[in-house]
Design a protein around this motif. Structure first.
Motif, PDB file in Angstrom:
ATOM      1  N   VAL A 189     -11.499  -5.323  -2.846  1.00  0.00           N
ATOM      2  CA  VAL A 189     -11.995  -6.665  -3.189  1.00  0.00           C
ATOM      3  C   VAL A 189     -10.835  -7.655  -3.278  1.00  0.00           C
ATOM      4  O   VAL A 189     -10.945  -8.820  -2.864  1.00  0.00           O
ATOM      5  CB  VAL A 189     -12.781  -6.615  -4.521  1.00  0.00           C
ATOM      6  CG1 VAL A 189     -13.127  -8.024  -5.001  1.00  0.00           C
ATOM      7  CG2 VAL A 189     -14.033  -5.772  -4.362  1.00  0.00           C
ATOM      8  N   THR A 190      -9.706  -7.180  -3.800  1.00  0.00           N
ATOM      9  CA  THR A 190      -8.540  -8.064  -3.946  1.00  0.00           C
ATOM     10  C   THR A 190      -7.961  -8.442  -2.594  1.00  0.00           C
ATOM     11  O   THR A 190      -7.700  -9.621  -2.308  1.00  0.00           O
ATOM     12  CB  THR A 190      -7.463  -7.371  -4.803  1.00  0.00           C
ATOM     13  OG1 THR A 190      -8.029  -7.023  -6.069  1.00  0.00           O
ATOM     14  CG2 THR A 190      -6.260  -8.290  -5.016  1.00  0.00           C
ATOM     15  N   ASP A 191      -7.741  -7.414  -1.720  1.00  0.00           N
ATOM     16  CA  ASP A 191      -7.173  -7.701  -0.400  1.00  0.00           C
ATOM     17  C   ASP A 191      -7.431  -6.491   0.496  1.00  0.00           C
ATOM     18  O   ASP A 191      -6.938  -5.388   0.227  1.00  0.00           O
ATOM     19  CB  ASP A 191      -5.672  -7.987  -0.488  1.00  0.00           C
ATOM     20  CG  ASP A 191      -5.119  -8.553   0.807  1.00  0.00           C
ATOM     21  OD1 ASP A 191      -4.796  -9.752   0.839  1.00  0.00           O
ATOM     22  OD2 ASP A 191      -5.018  -7.784   1.790  1.00  0.00           O
ATOM     23  N   ILE A 192      -8.163  -6.704   1.565  1.00  0.00           N
ATOM     24  CA  ILE A 192      -8.562  -5.606   2.440  1.00  0.00           C
ATOM     25  C   ILE A 192      -7.385  -5.009   3.177  1.00  0.00           C
ATOM     26  O   ILE A 192      -7.355  -3.816   3.494  1.00  0.00           O
ATOM     27  CB  ILE A 192      -9.653  -6.087   3.436  1.00  0.00           C
ATOM     28  CG1 ILE A 192     -10.281  -4.869   4.129  1.00  0.00           C
ATOM     29  CG2 ILE A 192      -9.058  -7.074   4.435  1.00  0.00           C
ATOM     30  CD1 ILE A 192     -11.022  -3.948   3.203  1.00  0.00           C
ATOM     31  N   TRP A 193      -6.349  -5.838   3.473  1.00  0.00           N
ATOM     32  CA  TRP A 193      -5.196  -5.325   4.209  1.00  0.00           C
ATOM     33  C   TRP A 193      -4.389  -4.345   3.343  1.00  0.00           C
ATOM     34  O   TRP A 193      -3.867  -3.350   3.849  1.00  0.00           O
ATOM     35  CB  TRP A 193      -4.313  -6.487   4.679  1.00  0.00           C
ATOM     36  CG  TRP A 193      -4.982  -7.304   5.735  1.00  0.00           C
ATOM     37  CD1 TRP A 193      -5.585  -8.521   5.601  1.00  0.00           C
ATOM     38  CD2 TRP A 193      -5.127  -6.926   7.103  1.00  0.00           C
ATOM     39  NE1 TRP A 193      -6.116  -8.944   6.769  1.00  0.00           N
ATOM     40  CE2 TRP A 193      -5.839  -7.980   7.747  1.00  0.00           C
ATOM     41  CE3 TRP A 193      -4.749  -5.820   7.876  1.00  0.00           C
ATOM     42  CZ2 TRP A 193      -6.168  -7.954   9.091  1.00  0.00           C
ATOM     43  CZ3 TRP A 193      -5.062  -5.788   9.222  1.00  0.00           C
ATOM     44  CH2 TRP A 193      -5.770  -6.839   9.817  1.00  0.00           C
ATOM     45  N   LEU A 194      -4.289  -4.645   2.071  1.00  0.00           N
ATOM     46  CA  LEU A 194      -3.577  -3.729   1.174  1.00  0.00           C
ATOM     47  C   LEU A 194      -4.330  -2.396   1.052  1.00  0.00           C
ATOM     48  O   LEU A 194      -3.718  -1.330   0.961  1.00  0.00           O
ATOM     49  CB  LEU A 194      -3.417  -4.367  -0.207  1.00  0.00           C
ATOM     50  CG  LEU A 194      -2.644  -5.696  -0.254  1.00  0.00           C
ATOM     51  CD1 LEU A 194      -2.519  -6.174  -1.695  1.00  0.00           C
ATOM     52  CD2 LEU A 194      -1.268  -5.548   0.374  1.00  0.00           C
ATOM     53  N   THR A 195      -5.642  -2.498   1.093  1.00  0.00           N
ATOM     54  CA  THR A 195      -6.451  -1.266   1.049  1.00  0.00           C
ATOM     55  C   THR A 195      -6.202  -0.413   2.284  1.00  0.00           C
ATOM     56  O   THR A 195      -6.086   0.822   2.207  1.00  0.00           O
ATOM     57  CB  THR A 195      -7.946  -1.618   0.960  1.00  0.00           C
ATOM     58  OG1 THR A 195      -8.146  -2.503  -0.142  1.00  0.00           O
ATOM     59  CG2 THR A 195      -8.795  -0.375   0.782  1.00  0.00           C
ATOM     60  N   ALA A 196      -6.106  -1.067   3.450  1.00  0.00           N
ATOM     61  CA  ALA A 196      -5.848  -0.337   4.697  1.00  0.00           C
ATOM     62  C   ALA A 196      -4.506   0.381   4.644  1.00  0.00           C
ATOM     63  O   ALA A 196      -4.366   1.519   5.116  1.00  0.00           O
ATOM     64  CB  ALA A 196      -5.900  -1.301   5.879  1.00  0.00           C
ATOM     65  N   VAL A 197      -3.493  -0.285   4.056  1.00  0.00           N
ATOM     66  CA  VAL A 197      -2.166   0.333   3.928  1.00  0.00           C
ATOM     67  C   VAL A 197      -2.257   1.592   3.067  1.00  0.00           C
ATOM     68  O   VAL A 197      -1.699   2.644   3.400  1.00  0.00           O
ATOM     69  CB  VAL A 197      -1.158  -0.666   3.325  1.00  0.00           C
ATOM     70  CG1 VAL A 197       0.156   0.038   2.991  1.00  0.00           C
ATOM     71  CG2 VAL A 197      -0.912  -1.816   4.291  1.00  0.00           C
ATOM     72  N   PHE A 198      -2.978   1.487   1.941  1.00  0.00           N
ATOM     73  CA  PHE A 198      -3.083   2.648   1.057  1.00  0.00           C
ATOM     74  C   PHE A 198      -3.862   3.785   1.713  1.00  0.00           C
ATOM     75  O   PHE A 198      -3.481   4.960   1.609  1.00  0.00           O
ATOM     76  CB  PHE A 198      -3.761   2.238  -0.252  1.00  0.00           C
ATOM     77  CG  PHE A 198      -3.860   3.370  -1.239  1.00  0.00           C
ATOM     78  CD1 PHE A 198      -2.801   3.681  -2.066  1.00  0.00           C
ATOM     79  CD2 PHE A 198      -5.010   4.155  -1.318  1.00  0.00           C
ATOM     80  CE1 PHE A 198      -2.882   4.741  -2.962  1.00  0.00           C
ATOM     81  CE2 PHE A 198      -5.094   5.210  -2.197  1.00  0.00           C
ATOM     82  CZ  PHE A 198      -4.029   5.500  -3.030  1.00  0.00           C
ATOM     83  N   THR A 291       4.891   1.411  -2.974  1.00  0.00           N
ATOM     84  CA  THR A 291       5.909   0.521  -2.400  1.00  0.00           C
ATOM     85  C   THR A 291       5.393  -0.156  -1.142  1.00  0.00           C
ATOM     86  O   THR A 291       5.620  -1.361  -0.916  1.00  0.00           O
ATOM     87  CB  THR A 291       7.186   1.314  -2.088  1.00  0.00           C
ATOM     88  OG1 THR A 291       7.660   1.938  -3.296  1.00  0.00           O
ATOM     89  CG2 THR A 291       8.266   0.405  -1.514  1.00  0.00           C
ATOM     90  N   ALA A 292       4.681   0.620  -0.324  1.00  0.00           N
ATOM     91  CA  ALA A 292       4.136   0.037   0.910  1.00  0.00           C
ATOM     92  C   ALA A 292       3.131  -1.063   0.594  1.00  0.00           C
ATOM     93  O   ALA A 292       3.120  -2.130   1.231  1.00  0.00           O
ATOM     94  CB  ALA A 292       3.490   1.136   1.756  1.00  0.00           C
ATOM     95  N   VAL A 293       2.277  -0.808  -0.427  1.00  0.00           N
ATOM     96  CA  VAL A 293       1.294  -1.818  -0.824  1.00  0.00           C
ATOM     97  C   VAL A 293       2.000  -3.070  -1.348  1.00  0.00           C
ATOM     98  O   VAL A 293       1.634  -4.210  -1.004  1.00  0.00           O
ATOM     99  CB  VAL A 293       0.337  -1.242  -1.881  1.00  0.00           C
ATOM    100  CG1 VAL A 293      -0.504  -2.358  -2.499  1.00  0.00           C
ATOM    101  CG2 VAL A 293      -0.561  -0.178  -1.275  1.00  0.00           C
ATOM    102  N   LEU A 294       3.044  -2.877  -2.147  1.00  0.00           N
ATOM    103  CA  LEU A 294       3.780  -4.017  -2.683  1.00  0.00           C
ATOM    104  C   LEU A 294       4.489  -4.803  -1.576  1.00  0.00           C
ATOM    105  O   LEU A 294       4.542  -6.043  -1.592  1.00  0.00           O
ATOM    106  CB  LEU A 294       4.800  -3.544  -3.725  1.00  0.00           C
ATOM    107  CG  LEU A 294       4.233  -3.127  -5.083  1.00  0.00           C
ATOM    108  CD1 LEU A 294       5.326  -2.556  -5.974  1.00  0.00           C
ATOM    109  CD2 LEU A 294       3.566  -4.304  -5.770  1.00  0.00           C
ATOM    110  N   ALA A 295       5.037  -4.087  -0.600  1.00  0.00           N
ATOM    111  CA  ALA A 295       5.735  -4.769   0.505  1.00  0.00           C
ATOM    112  C   ALA A 295       4.772  -5.635   1.310  1.00  0.00           C
ATOM    113  O   ALA A 295       5.044  -6.814   1.588  1.00  0.00           O
ATOM    114  CB  ALA A 295       6.402  -3.726   1.408  1.00  0.00           C
ATOM    115  N   VAL A 296       3.635  -5.063   1.651  1.00  0.00           N
ATOM    116  CA  VAL A 296       2.646  -5.834   2.397  1.00  0.00           C
ATOM    117  C   VAL A 296       2.102  -6.958   1.529  1.00  0.00           C
ATOM    118  O   VAL A 296       1.852  -8.088   1.995  1.00  0.00           O
ATOM    119  CB  VAL A 296       1.512  -4.915   2.911  1.00  0.00           C
ATOM    120  CG1 VAL A 296       0.411  -5.740   3.568  1.00  0.00           C
ATOM    121  CG2 VAL A 296       2.067  -3.886   3.874  1.00  0.00           C
TER     122      VAL A 296
END
Length: 607
Positions: A189-198, A291-296
C-alpha cells in the motif's frame, strides 16, 4: 485343613466353560489397541491443544492484536513525521495515537508472555497427569518391559514440558506469521515498487525455513533418544548405589553412564549447526533485503514519489516483513515439541488393562481357579497350560526351583498381569470381568521387596484401597511382628519414613503388616517372609491363620517350614504344575525334596 490325599499328577482337565484359545492374541490385541489409542505425535499435540483451547485462543487473540498494532504503528509514525515536517494541523492527535499504539504493543506483548507461560504450564501438567494415569492403568510389566525407569521419567518430565509448550508456540507462531504478512500488505500500500524489491528475495527466505525444518527434526529426535538412554543408566546406578560402592566400581559405572555423552554432544552440535546456519542465513538475507528496500526507497524519495514519512514506514515494514526469518525460532520449538509428543505417544499407545463390572459373590470364600493359563515373556512361555484349583479358605504354598514361574503365577492369580491364554477366576468370576475396585479390596499382596508409600510408618501400613484405621494398623503390625520395633522408633507409628532406618527383615514385616491390614478373601504372599528369621516367620505364619481375616492364602515360598504348614502344596516345574498335594506326601519324592536344597536356577525362564 483339607483331608490328606495322595500326590496328584496333574493333567489338563476338561474346561467346558473356558473361552476359546487365542493364538498370539497378546501381540495382536496390543497392536489393535495401540491403533485405537490416542498415541501419535499429532494426536498428542491435538489433545493438548484441545485441553488448552481457551487459553490458547487468548494467546492467539493477544498475539493477533499485537501483530495488528505492530503493523499499524509504522504508518501512524510516518504520517506523524510528515505532519511535523510540514507544520500541518493535527500533530497533537497523531502524536497521541502513536503513543497509544506504542503502549498497546508493550501491554499486548506482556499479555502474550503471561498467558503463554500459564498455558504452557497447564498443558505440561495435564500431559504429565495423563501420562502417569495411563502408566498406572497398565499391568505392571507393560511399561517396564518396553521402557526403562529412566526413560519413563524422561518422557514424563522433559518430554512432557516440551510437548506442553506446543499450544503456546503454535498460537505465538501464528501471530509471528501475521506480522510479516500484514507488513507486506502495508508495504504494498505504501509503495508497490518497494514491495517488488522485497518479493525478489522472498524465495530464498522460504527455502531457508524449509531446509531448517527438515534438518532439525531428525537431530532433535536422536538427541532426545540419547538423553533418555543416559537417564536410564543413571537411574539404574542410583538404585544399585550400595552395590557399586561395595564393589568399588564407581569409576566404571560413571564411564558406563556417560558413554552415550559423545553421541549426545554430536547430536546437540548438529542441532545447533542446523539452527545456526538458519540464523546466519536469515541474518545475512534480512539486512540485505532491508537495505535494498531502503536504497530503492531513497531513490523514490529523491524523485518525489515517496515522502519522508512514507520512507520511514516503508523501512519499518521491510524490517517487519523480514521478520519471517524470526519464525525459525518458533519452528524450532514446534519441531522439538513434535519429537517430544511422539515419545509421549509411544507410552500412551500401550493398551491399558480392560475391566468389567461384575461383582464377586458376597458369600464367596476366595475360591481361586486357573484354567489353561499360559503366559509368555519376550516370546518365551514362562507358564504353560497351568490348571490349578485353590479351594476357598485353603492355604496353598507354591514351590519350585528358581525360574519355574512362581512369581508370575502370583501376579496372574491377583490380576497384576493377564494371561496370554486361559482364564483366572475368583469365586467363579473371571478376573478380567470383575469390578476393579472390589477386586483390589478383595485381593491383597505382600512382596519380597515391598515399596512403602506414605509420610509415616503408620501411613505406610494403612496404605491401600481404603486407609486402614489406627487400631487396624497396630493389630496388623502385631500380627506381622512389626509392632515391637515400630514402638522403638522416635515417634512410634508417627515416625516419618525418611527417619526410619529399616533392615531388610523390618521392611518385609511392614509390607506383610500392610497386607494384613487390607486382607480380603484372597491374600497372596510372594516370598514375603524370605528375609525373616525362623522365629518371626513362624509367628507370622501362625498369625496368618489365626489373627487375619479368614480367606484363601497363596504363599509363594522357598521355605520348607512354610510349605509344611500349608494345607496344600502346588509344585511348579518349568512353568507347569507337576503335582498338587499335602507337603508330607510330596516329601516322599526325591525331586520334591531337591526343590528345597541349594541348586542352580532352572534354565530358560525367570522366577
Amino acid at each position: 485343613m483339607l483331608p490328606r490325599t495322595s500326590p496328584t499328577r496333574t493333567s489338563p482337565a476338561p474346561r467346558p466353560s473356558s473361552p476359546a484359545r487365542r493364538p498370539a492374541a497378546g501381540q495382536r490385541q496390543d497392536c489393535d489397541a495401540g491403533q485405537r489409542t490416542d498415541s501419535g505425535a499429532g494426536s498428542v499435540l491435538t489433545a493438548a491443544l484441545r485441553h488448552s483451547r481457551v487459553r490458547t485462543a487468548a494467546v492467539c487473540l493477544f498475539g493477533t492484536a499485537s501483530a495488528a498494532t505492530a503493523v499499524a504503528l509504522p504508518a501512524v509514525l510516518g504520517h506523524t513525521l510528515d505532519l511535523v515536517l510540514g507544520f500541518a494541523p493535527g500533530v497533537g492527535t497523531a502524536l497521541a495515537l502513536s503513543a497509544v499504539l506504542l503502549v498497546a504493543e508493550v501491554v499486548l506483548d506482556a499479555l502474550v508472555a503471561l498467558t503463554g507461560g500459564a498455558t504452557t504450564a497447564r498443558s505440561t501438567a495435564w500431559l504429565r497427569r495423563r501420562g502417569i494415569d495411563h502408566l498406572l492403568s497398565l499391568a505392571p510389566h507393560r511399561a517396564t518391559d518396553r521402557f526403562t525407569a529412566g526413560d519413563l521419567v524422561n518422557r514424563l518430565t522433559g518430554n512432557a514440558a516440551e510437548a506442553g509448550s506446543a499450544p503456546t508456540t503454535a498460537a505465538a507462531g501464528l501471530a509471528a506469521l501475521l506480522t510479516p504478512a500484514g507488513a507486506l500488505v502495508a508495504l504494498a500500500v505504501t509503495d508497490i515498487w518497494l514491495t517488488a524489491v522485497f518479493l525478489a528475495g522472498l524465495p530464498l527466505l522460504t527455502l531457508l525455513l524449509r531446509t531448517f525444518a527438515r534438518g532439525s527434526s531428525d537431530s532433535v529426535r536422536r538427541y532426545q533418544r540419547v538423553q533418555a538412554e543416559i537417564a536410564s543408566r543413571l537411574v539404574e546406578a542410583l538404585g544399585g548405589a550400595r552395590t557399586i560402592a561395595a564393589a568399588g566400581t564407581a569409576g566404571r559405572e560413571r564411564a558406563r553412564i556417560l558413554a552415550p555423552l559423545p553421541e549426545l554432544g554430536a547430536q546437540g552440535r548438529l542441532m545447533w549447526q542446523v539452527y545456526g546456519r538458519a540464523v546466519v542465513g536469515s541474518s545475512i538475507l534480512v539486512p540485505m533485503l532491508t537495505t535494498a528496500v531502503l536504497a530503492v526507497g531513497g531513490l523514490r524519495l529523491a524523485h518525489g514519489a515517496l515522502t519522508v514519512g512514507g520512507l520511514l514506514a516503508a523501512s519499518r515494514y521491510a524490517s517487519l516483513t523480514s521478520g519471517l526469518g524470526g519464525v525459525i525460532g518458533q519452528l524450532n520449538a514446534l519441531v522439538r515439541s513434535r519429537a517430544a509428543a511422539r515419545r509421549i505417544g509411544d507410552l500412551l499407545a500401550l493398551p491399558p488393562a480392560g475391566h468389567g463390572s461384575r461383582l464377586l459373590p458376597a458369600d464367596g470364600r476366595g475360591r481361586l481357579e486357573l484354567r489353561g493359563v499360559t503366559v509368555a515373556r519376550d516370546g518365551v512361555p514362562v507358564l504353560r497350560e497351568v490348571d490349578l484349583l485353590v479351594p476357598g479358605g485353603t492355604t496353598m504354598a507354591v514351590v519350585g526351583h528358581s525360574g519355574s514361574g512362581k512369581s508370575l503365577l502370583a501376579a496372574v492369580a491377583g490380576r497384576l498381569t493377564d494371561p496370554d491364554d486361559g482364564t483366572v477366576l475368583l469365586d467363579g468370576v473371571p478376573l478380567d470381568q470383575a469390578d476393579p475396585v472390589q477386586l483390589r479390596r478383595e485381593v491383597g499382596y505382600a512382596f519380597e521387596r515391598p515399596a512403602l508409600f506414605g509420610d509415616t510408618v503408620g501411613a505406610a501400613i494403612a496404605f491401600g484401597p481404603e486407609a486402614a484405621p489406627a487400631h487396624g494398623v497396630e493389630a496388623a503390625a502385631r500380627a506381622a511382628g512389626a509392632d515391637p520395633f515400630v514402638r522403638l522408633l522416635p515417634r512410634g507409628y508417627a515416625t516419618p519414613l525418611a527417619d526410619s532406618p529399616l533392615s531388610g527383615g523390618e521392611l518385609q514385616r511392614l509390607g506383610v503388616a500392610r497386607a494384613f491390614a487390607h486382607a480380603g478373601r484372597l491374600l497372596i504372599l510372594d516370598d514375603a517372609t524370605a528375609s525373616l528369621d525362623t522365629v518371626t516367620e513362624h509367628h507370622v505364619s501362625r498369625a496368618l491363620l489365626e489373627d487375619v481375616r479368614p480367606g484363601t492364602r497363596l504363599l509363594i515360598t522357598h521355605r520348607l517350614s512354610s510349605a509344611a504348614r500349608a494345607d496344600l502344596v502346588a509344585w511348579l516345574e518349568h512353568g507347569r504344575i507337576r503335582a498338587v498335594a499335602p507337603h508330607d506326601q510330596l516329601w516322599q519324592d526325591a525331586d520334591y525334596r531337591a526343590v528345597f536344597a541349594p541348586t542352580a536356577p532352572a534354565p530358560g525362564v525367570a522366577s
